[in-house]
Design a protein around this motif. Structure first.
Motif, PDB file in Angstrom:
ATOM      1  N   GLU A   1       0.847  -1.199   0.000  1.00 14.92           N
ATOM      2  CA  GLU A   1       0.000   0.000   0.000  1.00 14.92           C
ATOM      3  C   GLU A   1       0.878   1.244   0.000  1.00 14.92           C
ATOM      4  N   THR A   2       0.735   2.071  -1.034  1.00 13.02           N
ATOM      5  CA  THR A   2       1.540   3.288  -1.066  1.00 13.02           C
ATOM      6  C   THR A   2       0.789   4.436  -0.403  1.00 13.02           C
ATOM      7  N   LYS A   3       1.533   5.244   0.339  1.00 17.73           N
ATOM      8  CA  LYS A   3       0.933   6.433   0.968  1.00 17.73           C
ATOM      9  C   LYS A   3       1.301   7.662   0.140  1.00 17.73           C
ATOM     10  N   ASP A   4       2.084   7.430  -0.906  1.00 13.18           N
ATOM     11  CA  ASP A   4       2.532   8.526  -1.763  1.00 13.18           C
ATOM     12  C   ASP A   4       1.441   8.823  -2.797  1.00 13.18           C
ATOM     13  N   PHE A   5       1.712   9.776  -3.701  1.00 14.01           N
ATOM     14  CA  PHE A   5       0.677  10.173  -4.655  1.00 14.01           C
ATOM     15  C   PHE A   5       0.405   9.072  -5.686  1.00 14.01           C
ATOM     16  N   TRP A   6      -0.814   9.063  -6.198  1.00 12.40           N
ATOM     17  CA  TRP A   6      -1.191   8.151  -7.286  1.00 12.40           C
ATOM     18  C   TRP A   6      -2.405   8.735  -8.016  1.00 12.40           C
ATOM     19  N   ARG A   7      -2.353   8.787  -9.314  1.00  5.41           N
ATOM     20  CA  ARG A   7      -3.499   9.217 -10.137  1.00  5.41           C
ATOM     21  C   ARG A   7      -3.529   8.401 -11.421  1.00  5.41           C
ATOM     22  N   GLN A   8      -4.705   8.252 -11.976  1.00  7.73           N
ATOM     23  CA  GLN A   8      -4.845   7.686 -13.322  1.00  7.73           C
ATOM     24  C   GLN A   8      -4.708   8.826 -14.314  1.00  7.73           C
ATOM     25  N   ILE A   9      -4.204   8.526 -15.504  1.00  8.74           N
ATOM     26  CA  ILE A   9      -4.209   9.546 -16.555  1.00  8.74           C
ATOM     27  C   ILE A   9      -5.195   9.042 -17.607  1.00  8.74           C
ATOM     28  N   LYS A  10      -6.428   9.441 -17.481  1.00  9.03           N
ATOM     29  CA  LYS A  10      -7.483   8.952 -18.378  1.00  9.03           C
ATOM     30  C   LYS A  10      -7.987  10.098 -19.254  1.00  9.03           C
ATOM     31  N   SER A  11      -8.705  11.051 -18.633  1.00  6.27           N
ATOM     32  CA  SER A  11      -9.191  12.184 -19.416  1.00  6.27           C
ATOM     33  C   SER A  11      -8.004  13.092 -19.729  1.00  6.27           C
ATOM     34  N   ALA A  12      -8.161  13.918 -20.780  1.00  7.94           N
ATOM     35  CA  ALA A  12      -7.087  14.847 -21.128  1.00  7.94           C
ATOM     36  C   ALA A  12      -6.778  15.762 -19.940  1.00  7.94           C
ATOM     37  N   GLY A  13      -7.830  16.171 -19.227  1.00 11.53           N
ATOM     38  CA  GLY A  13      -7.641  17.068 -18.090  1.00 11.53           C
ATOM     39  C   GLY A  13      -6.792  16.450 -16.993  1.00 11.53           C
TER      40      GLY A  13
ATOM     41  N   ALA B   1      -4.111  15.127 -17.188  1.00  9.76           N
ATOM     42  CA  ALA B   1      -2.686  15.422 -17.378  1.00  9.76           C
ATOM     43  C   ALA B   1      -2.250  16.597 -16.487  1.00  9.76           C
ATOM     44  N   VAL B   2      -3.186  17.469 -16.106  1.00 10.52           N
ATOM     45  CA  VAL B   2      -2.806  18.635 -15.285  1.00 10.52           C
ATOM     46  C   VAL B   2      -2.438  18.214 -13.854  1.00 10.52           C
ATOM     47  N   PRO B   3      -3.283  17.429 -13.145  1.00  9.39           N
ATOM     48  CA  PRO B   3      -2.806  16.948 -11.836  1.00  9.39           C
ATOM     49  C   PRO B   3      -1.567  16.067 -11.940  1.00  9.39           C
ATOM     50  N   ALA B   4      -1.459  15.258 -13.015  1.00 15.53           N
ATOM     51  CA  ALA B   4      -0.262  14.410 -13.165  1.00 15.53           C
ATOM     52  C   ALA B   4       0.976  15.292 -13.326  1.00 15.53           C
ATOM     53  N   ASN B   5       0.843  16.354 -14.115  1.00 12.57           N
ATOM     54  CA  ASN B   5       1.939  17.296 -14.308  1.00 12.57           C
ATOM     55  C   ASN B   5       2.354  17.905 -12.960  1.00 12.57           C
ATOM     56  N   ALA B   6       1.336  18.301 -12.165  1.00 15.58           N
ATOM     57  CA  ALA B   6       1.622  18.928 -10.870  1.00 15.58           C
ATOM     58  C   ALA B   6       2.345  17.938  -9.951  1.00 15.58           C
ATOM     59  N   LEU B   7       1.854  16.685  -9.910  1.00 18.49           N
ATOM     60  CA  LEU B   7       2.439  15.709  -8.985  1.00 18.49           C
ATOM     61  C   LEU B   7       3.873  15.354  -9.375  1.00 18.49           C
TER      62      LEU B   7
ATOM     63  N   LYS C   1      -0.525  29.405 -14.263  1.00 14.21           N
ATOM     64  CA  LYS C   1      -0.571  28.629 -13.021  1.00 14.21           C
ATOM     65  C   LYS C   1      -1.254  27.292 -13.306  1.00 14.21           C
ATOM     66  N   ASP C   2      -0.786  26.192 -12.711  1.00 13.94           N
ATOM     67  CA  ASP C   2      -1.402  24.868 -12.887  1.00 13.94           C
ATOM     68  C   ASP C   2      -1.757  24.609 -14.351  1.00 13.94           C
ATOM     69  N   ALA C   3      -0.739  24.619 -15.188  1.00 21.58           N
ATOM     70  CA  ALA C   3      -1.032  24.510 -16.623  1.00 21.58           C
ATOM     71  C   ALA C   3       0.108  23.848 -17.380  1.00 21.58           C
ATOM     72  N   ILE C   4      -0.264  23.303 -18.535  1.00 22.04           N
ATOM     73  CA  ILE C   4       0.728  22.737 -19.455  1.00 22.04           C
ATOM     74  C   ILE C   4       0.628  23.549 -20.745  1.00 22.04           C
ATOM     75  N   VAL C   5       1.742  24.117 -21.147  1.00 23.07           N
ATOM     76  CA  VAL C   5       1.796  24.895 -22.391  1.00 23.07           C
ATOM     77  C   VAL C   5       2.689  24.090 -23.334  1.00 23.07           C
ATOM     78  N   LEU C   6       2.122  23.649 -24.449  1.00 17.58           N
ATOM     79  CA  LEU C   6       2.855  22.718 -25.316  1.00 17.58           C
ATOM     80  C   LEU C   6       3.731  23.456 -26.340  1.00 17.58           C
ATOM     81  N   GLU C   7       4.382  22.665 -27.181  1.00 25.17           N
ATOM     82  CA  GLU C   7       5.354  23.201 -28.150  1.00 25.17           C
ATOM     83  C   GLU C   7       4.786  24.308 -29.012  1.00 25.17           C
ATOM     84  N   ASP C   8       5.596  25.295 -29.290  1.00 22.49           N
ATOM     85  CA  ASP C   8       5.315  26.345 -30.282  1.00 22.49           C
ATOM     86  C   ASP C   8       4.088  27.197 -29.970  1.00 22.49           C
ATOM     87  N   VAL C   9       3.652  27.187 -28.724  1.00 23.83           N
ATOM     88  CA  VAL C   9       2.510  28.038 -28.337  1.00 23.83           C
ATOM     89  C   VAL C   9       2.994  29.480 -28.193  1.00 23.83           C
ATOM     90  N   GLU C  10       2.106  30.416 -28.514  1.00 22.89           N
ATOM     91  CA  GLU C  10       2.414  31.824 -28.219  1.00 22.89           C
ATOM     92  C   GLU C  10       1.357  32.370 -27.266  1.00 22.89           C
TER      93      GLU C  10
END
Ligand code: GDD
Length: 439
Positions: free
Chosen positions: A269-281, A283-289, A346-355
């Motif tokens: 049993e882990t007491k550390d963080f764990w999330r599924q990456i299912k919906s596109a959204g 990815a934001v908590p996964a990025n943060a963790l 804040k709390d965001a992922i900005v991908l390649e070549d974005v302006e």
């Protein structure tokens, strides 16, 4: 079969690893991002999702070979494997392609000869779509201490979320798994399957073989409760050398509950963080963790804290960020992105070549490849509670995504406000929009 290896002659290793990467028909909930990149290669905290799995495996000294098993075309993973082979020279990385979706156990069984080559005693199996600290060393220790046949990684979730996962009933003293039910209809336990396993090779393949044999005598389930709704549960594909039908076989439904009948199936049993990456959204908590983990480990990839950097923040070396822009926490900026003066992210992922033009604000969002966010524009989602395993929320009686996502090459006009929206690629947003899927 694609093979890319830094070394041609390997000593037999006692532990191998398999990462189940799925294929193009899965990950539909990851749209619109999976329209442009296969989910396992989507970057969180500056690296593809499966890179985080490899990094964890690289810390286990006797893992010398990692097999990625899935049904993407070989070309999809080729460059990733080339780069990863350079970065992780301690193991050989190989992609094994299923001719069709064979299920989480079907793929393992189909490639049993490749997995058993070199006579490994144990094999880690990792779902590619989970984000966690992968405590593989602890799992290995428990495995050895208890002379286990199998060890599963478990975590506690809120009672009302538990039935979305595989549920484990265990003996808290011995850590033995007493009972396993995949996505049960009613509550049985809040200790859930994290999608990370360690199996004794001499046990897992006979267990799959027995499940195949049972199929001929037991009525089949027609639909498995996979969260991605695997379309066809059974793919009759002819007989294998034992005269058994090769069909979709799932570890969770077909194998784990039977393993629980043995005395040698344990849960770490882990007491550390764990999330599924299912919906596109998600990815934001996964990025943060992952960013928070890198920050705790004092990773040099991250930006040093300052008046305009609230850690953790990752900025790709080729991105240009104006010194007056304020970033963080939990922000990843991709290659060649340009962030203008006075921008707040804040709390965001900005991908390649974005302006992102001056004075824009981006929060709880993902900005897709080559998108443009205008001056004084606001692109924002709603913060997700820290312990939540869902990225949807109810707004004005409607279920919407809490994370705003712009697909590839979208444009947001100057001063336009986009809130809790999912926007498909190539859209121009010239007026304010909230709580919509923009098609
Ligand atoms: N190679 C291959 N072939 N991989 C597959 C296939 C297949 O046919 N089907 C699924 N996968 C991969 C997916 O890409 C994912 O990484 C993993 O196997 C599990 O996917 P699902 O089958 O969609 O299961 P799930 O995510 O709904 O539930 C599983 O994971 C949860 C944790 O995230 C179960 O193991 C649950 O018990 C568990 O709680």
């Amino acid at each position: 079969m694609l093979q890319v290896s830094a070394r041609d002659h390997l000593n037999p290793a006692s532990t191998k690893a398999v990462i189940l990467v799925g294929g193009p028909s899965r990950g539909t909930r990851f749209r619109p991002l999976s329209l442009d990149v296969p989910k396992p290669l989507f970057e969180v905290a500056g690296h593809p999702i499966i890179h985080h799995c490899l990094k964890a495996l690289a810390k286990v000294p006797d893992v010398r070979e990692v097999l990625l098993v899935g049904y993407y075309d070989e070309t999809v993973l080729r460059d990733f494997i080339k780069d990863a082979t350079k970065e992780f020279p301690q193991f050989r990385i190989q992609y094994l392609r299923e001719y069709t979706a064979l299920g989480t156990a079907g793929g393992l069984y189909h490639f049993r000869d490749a997995i058993l080559k070199g006579k490994p005693e144990r094999c880690f199996v990792l779902n590619a779509d989970v984000c966690c600290s992968f405590p593989l060393g602890e799992m290995l220790r428990l495995f050895e201490e208890r002379d286990a046949e199998a060890v599963i990684l478990g975590t506690r979730v809120d009672n009302d979320a538990a039935t979305n996962f595989g549920c484990i009933v265990s003996d808290s003293h011995t850590k033995r798994v007493l009972h396993y039910v995949e996505k049960p209809e009613s509550h049985i336990s809040n200790l859930i399957n994290c999608g990370v396993y360690l199996f004794a090779t001499e046990c897992i393949f006979p267990a799959i073989r027995s499940a195949i044999k049972r199929r001929t005598t037991r009525p089949r389930m027609l639909s498995y409760p996979s969260s991605d709704n695997l379309e066809s549960s059974f793919v009759a594909t002819g007989d294998d050398e034992d005269g058994e039908k090769s069909e979709v076989l799932r570890l969770e439904q077909d194998i784990l509950s039977d393993l629980a009948d043995s005395n040698r199936f344990f849960v770490h049993e882990t007491k550390d963080f764990w999330r599924q990456i299912k919906s596109a959204g998600s990815a934001v908590p996964a990025n943060a963790l992952y960013l928070q983990k890198a920050f705790q480990a004092e990773s040099e990839e991250l930006m040093a804290p300052s008046a305009t950097i609230v850690p953790p923040v990752y900025i790709h070396p080729t991105a240009q960020v104006d010194p007056t822009a304020k970033l963080g926490p939990n922000v990843s900026i991709g290659p060649r992105a340009v962030v203008g003066a006075g921008v707040r992210i804040k709390d965001a992922i900005v991908l390649e070549d974005v302006e992102i033009r001056h004075d824009a604000c981006v929060m709880h969002s993902i900005i897709g490849w080559s998108s443009r966010v205008g001056a004084w524009a606001r692109v924002e989602g709603t913060p997700i509670p820290i312990n939540s395993h869902s990225t949807s929320i109810i707004k004005q009686g409607i279920k919407v995504q809490s994370i705003t996502i712009l697909g590839k090459e979208c444009g947001v006009g100057d001063e336009v406000r986009i809130q809790n929206c999912v926007c498909l690629p190539y859209k121009e947003l010239k007026r304010d929009v909230a709580n919509e899927v923009i098609m």
